[in-house]
Design a protein around this motif. Structure first.
Motif, PDB file in Angstrom:
ATOM      1  N   TYR A   1       0.851  -1.194   0.000  1.00  0.00           N
ATOM      2  CA  TYR A   1       0.000   0.000   0.000  1.00  0.00           C
ATOM      3  C   TYR A   1       0.876   1.230   0.000  1.00  0.00           C
ATOM      4  O   TYR A   1       2.036   1.200   0.427  1.00  0.00           O
TER       5      TYR A   1
ATOM      6  N   ARG B   1      -5.572  -8.149   1.393  1.00  0.00           N
ATOM      7  CA  ARG B   1      -4.864  -8.411   2.657  1.00  0.00           C
ATOM      8  C   ARG B   1      -5.010  -9.889   3.030  1.00  0.00           C
ATOM      9  O   ARG B   1      -4.042 -10.551   3.375  1.00  0.00           O
TER      10      ARG B   1
ATOM     11  N   PHE C   1       3.173  -6.327   4.836  1.00  0.00           N
ATOM     12  CA  PHE C   1       3.387  -5.780   3.495  1.00  0.00           C
ATOM     13  C   PHE C   1       4.693  -4.996   3.462  1.00  0.00           C
ATOM     14  O   PHE C   1       5.046  -4.389   4.470  1.00  0.00           O
TER      15      PHE C   1
ATOM     16  N   GLU D   1       9.569  -9.012   3.565  1.00  0.00           N
ATOM     17  CA  GLU D   1      10.798  -8.260   3.862  1.00  0.00           C
ATOM     18  C   GLU D   1      11.313  -7.468   2.653  1.00  0.00           C
ATOM     19  O   GLU D   1      11.872  -8.012   1.695  1.00  0.00           O
ATOM     20  N   SER D   2      11.141  -6.150   2.755  1.00  0.00           N
ATOM     21  CA  SER D   2      11.512  -5.267   1.648  1.00  0.00           C
ATOM     22  C   SER D   2      12.984  -5.382   1.265  1.00  0.00           C
ATOM     23  O   SER D   2      13.324  -5.334   0.078  1.00  0.00           O
TER      24      SER D   2
HETATM   25  N1  LIG Z   1      10.773  -5.513   7.842  1.00  0.00           N
HETATM   26  C1  LIG Z   1       9.575  -5.519   7.032  1.00  0.00           C
HETATM   27  C2  LIG Z   1       8.621  -4.574   7.668  1.00  0.00           C
HETATM   28  C3  LIG Z   1       7.284  -4.582   6.981  1.00  0.00           C
HETATM   29  C4  LIG Z   1       6.223  -3.872   7.787  1.00  0.00           C
HETATM   30  O1  LIG Z   1       6.361  -3.588   8.981  1.00  0.00           O
HETATM   31  N2  LIG Z   1       5.119  -3.544   7.118  1.00  0.00           N
HETATM   32  C5  LIG Z   1       3.978  -2.930   7.763  1.00  0.00           C
HETATM   33  C6  LIG Z   1       3.458  -1.804   6.870  1.00  0.00           C
HETATM   34  S1  LIG Z   1       4.587  -0.477   6.699  1.00  0.00           S
HETATM   35  C7  LIG Z   1       2.849  -3.921   7.885  1.00  0.00           C
HETATM   36  O2  LIG Z   1       2.763  -4.871   7.124  1.00  0.00           O
HETATM   37  N3  LIG Z   1       1.954  -3.694   8.853  1.00  0.00           N
HETATM   38  C8  LIG Z   1       0.784  -4.503   9.007  1.00  0.00           C
HETATM   39  C9  LIG Z   1      -0.376  -3.862   8.366  1.00  0.00           C
HETATM   40  O3  LIG Z   1      -0.257  -2.913   7.603  1.00  0.00           O
HETATM   41  O4  LIG Z   1      -1.463  -4.378   8.649  1.00  0.00           O
HETATM   42  C10 LIG Z   1       9.937  -5.086   5.618  1.00  0.00           C
HETATM   43  O5  LIG Z   1      10.941  -4.392   5.415  1.00  0.00           O
HETATM   44  O6  LIG Z   1       9.236  -5.503   4.667  1.00  0.00           O
END
Ligand SMILES: N[C@@H](CCC(=O)N[C@@H](CS)C(=O)NCC(=O)O)C(=O)O
Length: 232
Positions: free
Chosen positions: A40, A73, A85, A99-100
């Motif tokens: 997103y 989702r 995400f 993991e980005s």
């Molecule tokens: N270390 C992960 C962190 C990913 C992360 O924390 N994503 C958040 C969004 S910024 C997420 O998925 N949050 C759960 C949600 O949005 O419901 C990466 O780099 O991909």
């Protein structure tokens, strides 16, 4: 949001990332099948992956997953085991990942010339500047707004660093509208193909196969999306 403020904060988001995601870099092998990204627009980690896709001049099928979104989702939870995400799917290799950093690493190895760009590799600063970009946009594109599901995915010609394209991607994200993102960054060899289709080099450019509409201008595109898909 007031239009001038909207464009200014979107420009500031680009500046926070030093304009990364405007130009294409050196490309490697091209994928046969289109990649898929669940993401997103307000998510700072998702931005890094979209930047890599612009730099590597790759198209990607985007399934927006705004908070509260009822559709994609869940799909990620079912595929990977958790609703986190971004989530990348590469049908060419069968790889699927969270993991980005793993994704940008993977994309540069697979479709670039090896190592990922320094703008994606700075300890702390890469993530911090991407968080700053999201903050300038007040996390636009993060929250779902009830919308009709299109029969066919839309198409968007865009590149990550364009302030005007960001405004449209945020709206697509909020409305949870799936779209094929055609990245045509500066110096992309695919720009000519785009000009042949649209008549001039300007993005964003929306293609809606559900109505046959094609259009430039971020404000017009957002109004069109609201009119055709937003449920009041
Ligand atoms: N270390 C992960 C962190 C990913 C992360 O924390 N994503 C958040 C969004 S910024 C997420 O998925 N949050 C759960 C949600 O949005 O419901 C990466 O780099 O991909």
């Amino acid at each position: 949001m007031n239009r001038i403020l909207d464009v200014t904060t979107s420009l500031l988001a680009t500046v926070a990332r030093l304009g990364f995601g405007e130009h294409v870099g050196e490309a490697g092998p091209r994928p046969v099948k289109t990649l898929t990204l669940y993401e997103y627009e307000g998510c700072p980690y998702c931005r890094k992956v979209r930047e890599a896709l612009t730099v590597l001049d790759l198209d990607v099928m985007i399934y927006p997953c705004p908070k509260g979104g009822p559709r994609y989702r869940k799909e990620v939870g079912e595929r990977g085991g958790k609703e986190q995400f971004p989530y990348l799917v590469d049908p060419n290799t069968g790889e699927e990942m969270y993991e980005s950093d793993d994704m940008t690493d993977y994309l540069f190895r697979q479709y670039g010339t090896g190592s990922r760009s320094w703008m994606l590799s700075l300890p702390i600063l890469t993530d911090l500047s991407s968080f700053a970009a999201s903050a300038f946009r007040l996390a636009g594109g993060t929250r779902y707004r009830a919308a009709k599901r299109p029969e066919k995915p839309l198409g968007l010609y865009s590149y990550e660093g364009s302030p005007f394209c960001r405004i449209v991607r945020e709206r697509l994200s909020e409305l949870e509208l799936p779209y094929l993102l055609h990245n045509v960054g500066i110096h992309s060899p695919r720009r000519q193909e785009f000009i042949d289709r649209s008549g001039r080099m300007m993005v964003p450019y929306l293609v809606d196969p559900n109505t046959g509409e094609e259009m430039f201008e971020s404000a017009d595109i957002c109004a069109y999306l609201d009119e055709n898909y937003l449920l009041l």
